[in-house]
Design a protein around this motif. Structure first.
Motif, PDB file in Angstrom:
ATOM      1  N   MET A   1      37.108  69.428  49.502  1.00 13.68           N
ATOM      2  CA  MET A   1      36.756  70.298  50.641  1.00 13.68           C
ATOM      3  C   MET A   1      37.737  71.525  50.522  1.00 13.68           C
ATOM      4  N   GLY A   2      36.891  72.721  50.859  1.00 14.10           N
ATOM      5  CA  GLY A   2      37.669  73.880  50.644  1.00 14.10           C
ATOM      6  C   GLY A   2      38.312  74.691  52.065  1.00 14.10           C
ATOM      7  N   ALA A   3      39.094  75.571  51.883  1.00 15.60           N
ATOM      8  CA  ALA A   3      39.610  76.134  53.031  1.00 15.60           C
ATOM      9  C   ALA A   3      38.631  76.968  53.991  1.00 15.60           C
ATOM     10  N   TRP A   4      38.937  76.745  55.127  1.00 14.42           N
ATOM     11  CA  TRP A   4      37.807  77.283  56.163  1.00 14.42           C
ATOM     12  C   TRP A   4      38.705  77.576  57.469  1.00 14.42           C
ATOM     13  N   GLY A   5      38.602  78.746  58.003  1.00 19.88           N
ATOM     14  CA  GLY A   5      38.949  79.151  59.241  1.00 19.88           C
ATOM     15  C   GLY A   5      38.724  80.175  59.497  1.00 19.88           C
ATOM     16  N   TYR A   6      39.175  80.863  60.740  1.00 20.50           N
ATOM     17  CA  TYR A   6      38.509  82.156  61.547  1.00 20.50           C
ATOM     18  C   TYR A   6      39.264  83.302  60.912  1.00 20.50           C
ATOM     19  N   GLY A   7      40.456  83.336  60.543  1.00 18.01           N
ATOM     20  CA  GLY A   7      41.239  84.564  60.036  1.00 18.01           C
ATOM     21  C   GLY A   7      40.615  85.017  58.703  1.00 18.01           C
ATOM     22  N   PRO A   8      40.790  86.227  58.344  1.00 20.76           N
ATOM     23  CA  PRO A   8      40.503  86.798  57.019  1.00 20.76           C
ATOM     24  C   PRO A   8      41.070  86.163  55.932  1.00 20.76           C
ATOM     25  N   PHE A   9      41.999  85.392  55.923  1.00 18.86           N
ATOM     26  CA  PHE A   9      42.660  84.865  54.663  1.00 18.86           C
ATOM     27  C   PHE A   9      42.556  83.215  54.782  1.00 18.86           C
ATOM     28  N   GLU A  10      41.740  82.794  55.562  1.00 20.33           N
ATOM     29  CA  GLU A  10      41.673  81.353  55.724  1.00 20.33           C
ATOM     30  C   GLU A  10      40.380  80.707  55.179  1.00 20.33           C
ATOM     31  N   ASN A  11      40.048  81.318  54.142  1.00 23.85           N
ATOM     32  CA  ASN A  11      38.864  80.545  53.403  1.00 23.85           C
ATOM     33  C   ASN A  11      38.857  80.993  51.835  1.00 23.85           C
ATOM     34  N   ASP A  12      38.223  80.152  51.055  1.00 27.16           N
ATOM     35  CA  ASP A  12      38.674  80.172  49.625  1.00 27.16           C
ATOM     36  C   ASP A  12      38.295  81.372  48.883  1.00 27.16           C
ATOM     37  N   ALA A  13      37.051  81.900  49.202  1.00 26.33           N
ATOM     38  CA  ALA A  13      36.946  83.299  48.501  1.00 26.33           C
ATOM     39  C   ALA A  13      38.198  84.330  48.733  1.00 26.33           C
ATOM     40  N   ALA A  14      38.724  84.486  49.948  1.00 26.87           N
ATOM     41  CA  ALA A  14      39.772  85.466  50.309  1.00 26.87           C
ATOM     42  C   ALA A  14      41.021  85.024  49.805  1.00 26.87           C
ATOM     43  N   LEU A  15      41.300  83.592  49.670  1.00 27.72           N
ATOM     44  CA  LEU A  15      42.300  83.198  49.193  1.00 27.72           C
ATOM     45  C   LEU A  15      42.594  83.538  47.672  1.00 27.72           C
ATOM     46  N   ASP A  16      41.425  83.409  46.981  1.00 28.20           N
ATOM     47  CA  ASP A  16      41.038  83.507  45.800  1.00 28.20           C
ATOM     48  C   ASP A  16      41.148  85.187  45.245  1.00 28.20           C
ATOM     49  N   CYS A  17      40.792  85.869  46.145  1.00 25.43           N
ATOM     50  CA  CYS A  17      40.943  87.311  45.858  1.00 25.43           C
ATOM     51  C   CYS A  17      42.452  87.745  46.045  1.00 25.43           C
ATOM     52  N   VAL A  18      43.099  87.171  47.021  1.00 24.04           N
ATOM     53  CA  VAL A  18      44.403  87.576  47.258  1.00 24.04           C
ATOM     54  C   VAL A  18      45.338  87.040  45.881  1.00 24.04           C
ATOM     55  N   ALA A  19      44.881  85.931  45.486  1.00 20.56           N
ATOM     56  CA  ALA A  19      45.676  85.367  44.086  1.00 20.56           C
ATOM     57  C   ALA A  19      45.324  86.134  42.990  1.00 20.56           C
ATOM     58  N   ASP A  20      44.125  86.372  42.678  1.00 21.62           N
ATOM     59  CA  ASP A  20      43.809  87.394  41.685  1.00 21.62           C
ATOM     60  C   ASP A  20      44.652  88.671  41.654  1.00 21.62           C
ATOM     61  N   LEU A  21      44.495  89.372  42.987  1.00 21.26           N
ATOM     62  CA  LEU A  21      45.273  90.597  42.975  1.00 21.26           C
ATOM     63  C   LEU A  21      46.767  90.384  42.750  1.00 21.26           C
ATOM     64  N   ALA A  22      47.436  89.229  43.218  1.00 17.68           N
ATOM     65  CA  ALA A  22      48.837  89.017  43.134  1.00 17.68           C
ATOM     66  C   ALA A  22      49.024  88.823  41.751  1.00 17.68           C
ATOM     67  N   ALA A  64      46.146  96.413  56.400  1.00 13.66           N
ATOM     68  CA  ALA A  64      47.626  95.962  56.479  1.00 13.66           C
ATOM     69  C   ALA A  64      48.457  97.047  55.815  1.00 13.66           C
ATOM     70  N   ARG A  65      48.117  97.288  54.513  1.00 13.51           N
ATOM     71  CA  ARG A  65      49.086  98.448  54.059  1.00 13.51           C
ATOM     72  C   ARG A  65      49.146  99.803  55.010  1.00 13.51           C
ATOM     73  N   LEU A  66      48.305  99.937  56.053  1.00 11.89           N
ATOM     74  CA  LEU A  66      48.683 101.151  56.870  1.00 11.89           C
ATOM     75  C   LEU A  66      49.266 100.638  58.316  1.00 11.89           C
ATOM     76  N   GLY A  67      49.676  99.250  57.960  1.00 12.80           N
ATOM     77  CA  GLY A  67      50.632  98.698  59.299  1.00 12.80           C
ATOM     78  C   GLY A  67      50.087  97.909  60.143  1.00 12.80           C
ATOM     79  N   ALA A  68      48.727  97.468  59.942  1.00 15.56           N
ATOM     80  CA  ALA A  68      47.984  96.475  60.681  1.00 15.56           C
ATOM     81  C   ALA A  68      48.931  94.963  60.183  1.00 15.56           C
ATOM     82  N   ASP A  69      49.021  94.043  60.975  1.00 16.14           N
ATOM     83  CA  ASP A  69      49.482  92.690  60.824  1.00 16.14           C
ATOM     84  C   ASP A  69      48.795  91.947  59.693  1.00 16.14           C
ATOM     85  N   PRO A  70      48.983  91.640  58.396  1.00 14.92           N
ATOM     86  CA  PRO A  70      48.135  90.789  57.724  1.00 14.92           C
ATOM     87  C   PRO A  70      48.043  89.249  58.359  1.00 14.92           C
TER      88      PRO A  70
END
Length: 139
Positions: A1-22, A64-70
């Motif tokens: 089962m993949g990650a799922w949630g309401y926040g912008p970083f609470e799903n598989d595709a978002a987590l993969d995107c962040v990991a790839d950038l990191a 978030a780079r502009l100051g919004a809380d990630p």
């Protein structure tokens, strides 16, 4: 089962995107953000949810780079270790992402959140990021 949630970083595709950038060279983060966002904005075809989720994550990173809380530890680490300027092109592309994913006619993202009865909740979570982008784009 993949990650799922309401926040912008609470799903598989978002987590993969962040990991790839990191994992990328810090000098490649800007182009990686643009690529993820343009997956959503660069086509007239129906926008599938994985591409939308990754694009939203990239747009939130710009805000978030502009100051919004990630609101994500992995996003905070990425921002700390991979500096990039949230220039006009990134900000405008991020705003285009929000417009595209929230379009009920052409976005699976919108359709899925509507079907789940959670569209308003998710839009509220994204509102501060959109506001940060709009505020700096108007300057």
């Amino acid at each position: 089962m993949g990650a799922w949630g309401y926040g912008p970083f609470e799903n598989d595709a978002a987590l993969d995107c962040v990991a790839d950038l990191a994992d990328a060279d810090p000098s490649a983060v800007r182009s990686g953000l643009l690529a993820a966002m343009r997956e959503a904005t660069g086509s007239e075809e129906y926008l599938e949810n994985p591409e939308a989720d990754a694009a939203v994550a990239a747009a939130v990173l710009v805000a978030a780079r502009l100051g919004a809380d990630p609101a994500s530890g992995s996003a905070e680490k990425l921002l700390a270790s991979h500096p990039f300027e949230a220039d006009g092109e990134l900000r405008l592309e991020a705003l285009r992402v929000f417009d595209r994913v929230t379009d009920p006619r052409e976005s699976e993202w919108h359709e899925l959140w509507t079907d789940a009865g959670a569209l308003e909740q998710v839009l509220e979570l994204l509102a501060p990021y959109r506001a940060a982008l709009k505020a700096t784009s108007a300057e």
